[in-house]
Enzyme design. Structure first.
Site, PDB file in Angstrom:
ATOM      1  CG  ASP A  92      34.716  20.707  29.418  1.00  0.00           C
ATOM      2  OD1 ASP A  92      34.566  21.438  28.450  1.00  0.00           O
ATOM      3  OD2 ASP A  92      35.608  20.899  30.271  1.00  0.00           O
ATOM      4  N   GLY A  94      32.114  22.827  32.059  1.00  0.00           N
ATOM      5  CA  GLY A  94      30.982  23.675  31.708  1.00  0.00           C
ATOM      6  C   GLY A  94      31.346  25.098  31.335  1.00  0.00           C
ATOM      7  N   GLY A  95      32.538  25.552  31.682  1.00  0.00           N
ATOM      8  CA  GLY A  95      32.930  26.936  31.408  1.00  0.00           C
ATOM      9  C   GLY A  95      32.911  27.251  29.926  1.00  0.00           C
ATOM     10  CG  ASP A 146      38.723  25.932  31.607  1.00  0.00           C
ATOM     11  OD1 ASP A 146      39.437  25.689  30.638  1.00  0.00           O
ATOM     12  OD2 ASP A 146      37.524  25.577  31.663  1.00  0.00           O
ATOM     13  CD  GLN A 189      42.459  27.854  28.942  1.00  0.00           C
ATOM     14  OE1 GLN A 189      42.723  28.315  27.822  1.00  0.00           O
ATOM     15  NE2 GLN A 189      41.455  26.991  29.110  1.00  0.00           N
ATOM     16  N   GLY A 216      42.082  26.022  25.433  1.00  0.00           N
ATOM     17  CA  GLY A 216      42.274  27.285  24.739  1.00  0.00           C
ATOM     18  C   GLY A 216      42.701  27.140  23.299  1.00  0.00           C
ATOM     19  CG  ASP A 266      36.795  16.588  23.396  1.00  0.00           C
ATOM     20  OD1 ASP A 266      37.678  17.317  23.885  1.00  0.00           O
ATOM     21  OD2 ASP A 266      35.747  17.010  22.874  1.00  0.00           O
ATOM     22  CB  CYS A 304      35.156   0.116   7.935  1.00  0.00           C
ATOM     23  SG  CYS A 304      34.349   0.735   9.425  1.00  0.00           S
ATOM     24  CB  CYS A 306      31.276   0.150  11.264  1.00  0.00           C
ATOM     25  SG  CYS A 306      30.649   0.852   9.718  1.00  0.00           S
ATOM     26  CB  CYS A 309      31.893  -0.956   6.329  1.00  0.00           C
ATOM     27  SG  CYS A 309      32.168   0.814   6.268  1.00  0.00           S
ATOM     28  CG  HIS A 335      31.951   4.599   8.561  1.00  0.00           C
ATOM     29  ND1 HIS A 335      32.727   3.542   8.154  1.00  0.00           N
ATOM     30  CD2 HIS A 335      32.559   5.726   8.091  1.00  0.00           C
ATOM     31  CE1 HIS A 335      33.756   4.003   7.467  1.00  0.00           C
ATOM     32  NE2 HIS A 335      33.689   5.322   7.416  1.00  0.00           N
TER      33      HIS A 335
HETATM   34  C1  LIG Z   1      36.156  22.450  19.780  1.00  0.00           C
HETATM   35  N1  LIG Z   1      37.271  23.136  20.378  1.00  0.00           N
HETATM   36  C2  LIG Z   1      37.399  23.198  21.698  1.00  0.00           C
HETATM   37  N2  LIG Z   1      38.419  23.863  22.298  1.00  0.00           N
HETATM   38  C3  LIG Z   1      38.187  23.744  23.632  1.00  0.00           C
HETATM   39  C4  LIG Z   1      38.880  24.280  24.730  1.00  0.00           C
HETATM   40  C5  LIG Z   1      38.372  24.049  26.024  1.00  0.00           C
HETATM   41  C6  LIG Z   1      39.006  24.642  27.189  1.00  0.00           C
HETATM   42  O1  LIG Z   1      40.015  25.375  27.108  1.00  0.00           O
HETATM   43  N3  LIG Z   1      38.460  24.401  28.406  1.00  0.00           N
HETATM   44  C7  LIG Z   1      37.336  23.601  28.548  1.00  0.00           C
HETATM   45  N4  LIG Z   1      36.885  23.388  29.792  1.00  0.00           N
HETATM   46  N5  LIG Z   1      36.726  23.008  27.493  1.00  0.00           N
HETATM   47  C8  LIG Z   1      37.199  23.258  26.222  1.00  0.00           C
HETATM   48  C9  LIG Z   1      36.511  22.718  25.092  1.00  0.00           C
HETATM   49  C10 LIG Z   1      35.204  21.947  25.248  1.00  0.00           C
HETATM   50  C11 LIG Z   1      35.340  20.473  25.183  1.00  0.00           C
HETATM   51  C12 LIG Z   1      33.949  19.930  25.484  1.00  0.00           C
HETATM   52  O2  LIG Z   1      33.014  20.397  24.501  1.00  0.00           O
HETATM   53  C13 LIG Z   1      31.998  19.424  24.294  1.00  0.00           C
HETATM   54  O3  LIG Z   1      31.977  19.098  22.938  1.00  0.00           O
HETATM   55  C14 LIG Z   1      30.899  19.737  22.298  1.00  0.00           C
HETATM   56  C15 LIG Z   1      32.385  18.195  25.048  1.00  0.00           C
HETATM   57  O4  LIG Z   1      31.551  18.091  26.186  1.00  0.00           O
HETATM   58  C16 LIG Z   1      31.286  16.753  26.520  1.00  0.00           C
HETATM   59  C17 LIG Z   1      33.848  18.427  25.453  1.00  0.00           C
HETATM   60  O5  LIG Z   1      34.062  17.853  26.742  1.00  0.00           O
HETATM   61  C18 LIG Z   1      35.449  17.804  27.101  1.00  0.00           C
HETATM   62  C19 LIG Z   1      37.013  22.979  23.825  1.00  0.00           C
HETATM   63  N6  LIG Z   1      36.538  22.633  22.596  1.00  0.00           N
HETATM   64 ZN   LIG Z   2      32.451   1.512   8.452  1.00  0.00          ZN
END
Ligand SMILES: CNc1nc2cc3c(=O)[nH]c(N)nc3c(CC[C@H]3O[C@@H](OC)[C@H](OC)[C@@H]3OC)c2[nH]1
Ligand SMILES: [Zn+2]
Length: 372
Positions: A92, A94-95, A146, A189, A216, A266, A304, A306, A309, A335
């Site tokens: 990601d 970083g924003g 972003d 966004q 977003g 994710d 499962c 894992c 389990c 798990h």
């Molecule tokens: C929980 N809800 C949620 N809505 C989100 C919306 C956005 C967004 O609009 N722009 C960006 N750039 N990132 C977002 C993120 C963070 C994902 C990251 O957050 C980190 O998880 C903790 C992880 O970093 C490894 C992940 O990497 C893609 C969001 N997280």
């Molecule tokens: Zn399991």
């Protein structure tokens, strides 16, 4: 090696099954990407992550620029080498973390200045700096820099923020170094405002990216508003490119988003739940600290494969968490990730077999049925 591309294998309604071709391997989609924020999937060895069937893992620019620093990661051979992960890594930009983690930050038209939540040191992120850091990390998939506005927010605030993010998307693309099998994703966004989402998609597809993320969301809007936003946003995205819904979600969120045309996900839930004694199963979730598990010799889930389990019981997991033993979070994270990967495989097989509606109904019925 060809440029990064996503290939459709099958569709079922708006749901898609396909393959994402990258410099670090081919990943079947829909796919769930374990969060490896600071270069580690918390409480997991990479052998354990591989055993769950994960295809792509995540890293984060914000955390890694603060510690150990992007230059040090590059000197150590990049994130793949350091993590012992030869598959694709998505980082990601970083924003989002700066807005949610950075203690003090100042947003301006050019970027963000912030103080590290670790030691208070001063840092700056711009589209160029973020893209360069992700290049130094040798990220397979680079995310645009972003701004993700916290909800609720006025339509005017969301419009201002979306327009800034689209200007930053163009600068992120300018700074991106194209390499075969590597790619950069634009991030749509616009909050839950249909007209703004449509303008954001047009701005990103005019620039052109190897994939498109829907950002977003999962920021407190609730599942209904998230799904209704997906209903009109995913159909606007090019059908030939991967679609990634950031930060989502629960098993029920994943199923509903795949039904609405999303390919990649994710979320910290399975790993964070693993550390807080919450187990995901085909019948909903269990709190392993609950006394009712104290003498239950059954595995967490009979379906499962894992380590928790196949080798241990609910009673043992209960014991480990009651004693705050390190092995508790290790086994339960394993798990939960294994459950999320099995769920994605089940959903993908249903799309390929063209019977996702029946399988989805079965999954929802099981989640509602409660524990065995
Ligand atoms: C929980 N809800 C949620 N809505 C989100 C919306 C956005 C967004 O609009 N722009 C960006 N750039 N990132 C977002 C993120 C963070 C994902 C990251 O957050 C980190 O998880 C903790 C992880 O970093 C490894 C992940 O990497 C893609 C969001 N997280
Ligand atoms: Zn399991």
């Amino acid at each position: 090696m060809s440029p990064m591309r996503w290939m459709t294998e099958a569709t079922c309604g708006n749901a898609r099954a396909g393959h994402l071709h990258t410099a670090h391997g081919i990943v079947p989609t829909p796919t769930f990407m374990p969060v490896g924020t600071a270069g580690t999937v918390k409480a997991m060895t990479m052998d354990a992550v591989r055993s769950t069937g994960a295809g792509i893992v995540l890293g984060n620019t914000y955390h890694l620029m603060l510690r150990p620093g992007a230059e040090r990661v590059r000197k150590m051979g990049g994130l793949h080498r350091m993590m012992d992960w030869s598959g694709p890594i998505l980082t990601d930009s970083g924003g989002f973390q700066v807005m949610s983690l950075g203690a003090l930050r100042k947003l301006d038209q050019d970027g963000v200045t912030f103080n590290s939540h670790i030691d208070g040191s001063k840092h700056r992120l711009t589209p160029e700096i973020s893209t360069d850091i992700q290049h130094a990390l040798d990220a397979t998939i680079t995310m645009c820099f972003d701004e993700c506005p916290a909800l609720p927010a006025t339509p005017e605030r969301i419009e201002q923020s979306m327009q800034l993010s689209m200007r930053w998307a163009a600068r992120s693309r300018e700074a991106f170094v194209p390499r075969l099998g590597y790619g950069q994703f634009g991030i749509v966004q616009g909050g839950t405002e249909r007209e703004l989402r449509e303008r954001s998609v047009r701005a990103l597809t005019d620039i052109g990216f190897e994939g498109y993320a829907i950002g977003g969301l999962a920021v407190g809007e609730g599942q209904e508003l998230m799904f209704s936003t997906l209903d009109y946003t995913t159909p606007l995205l090019p059908g030939t490119h991967a679609r990634y819904l950031m930060g989502v979600g629960t098993p029920d969120d994943l199923l509903g988003a795949v039904e609405r045309g999303v390919d990649m996900f994710d979320c910290v839930m399975p790993t964070r739940a693993g550390r807080t004694a919450r187990a995901y199963t085909e019948r909903g979730t269990l709190n392993m600290r609950n006394a009712r598990h104290a003498e239950d010799n059954r595995p967490i889930s009979p379906h499962c494969d894992c380590l928790a389990c196949t080798r241990h019981s609910r009673a043992y997991l209960h014991h480990l968490f009651r004693n705050n033993e390190i092995l508790g979070p290790m086994l339960l994270t394993w798990h939960n990730l294994a459950y999320y990967q099995r769920l994605m495989r089940t959903i993908r097989a249903a799309i390929v077999a063209s019977n996702l509606p029946a399988v989805a109904a079965g999954l929802r019925a099981d989640w509602a049925a409660g524990d065995w």
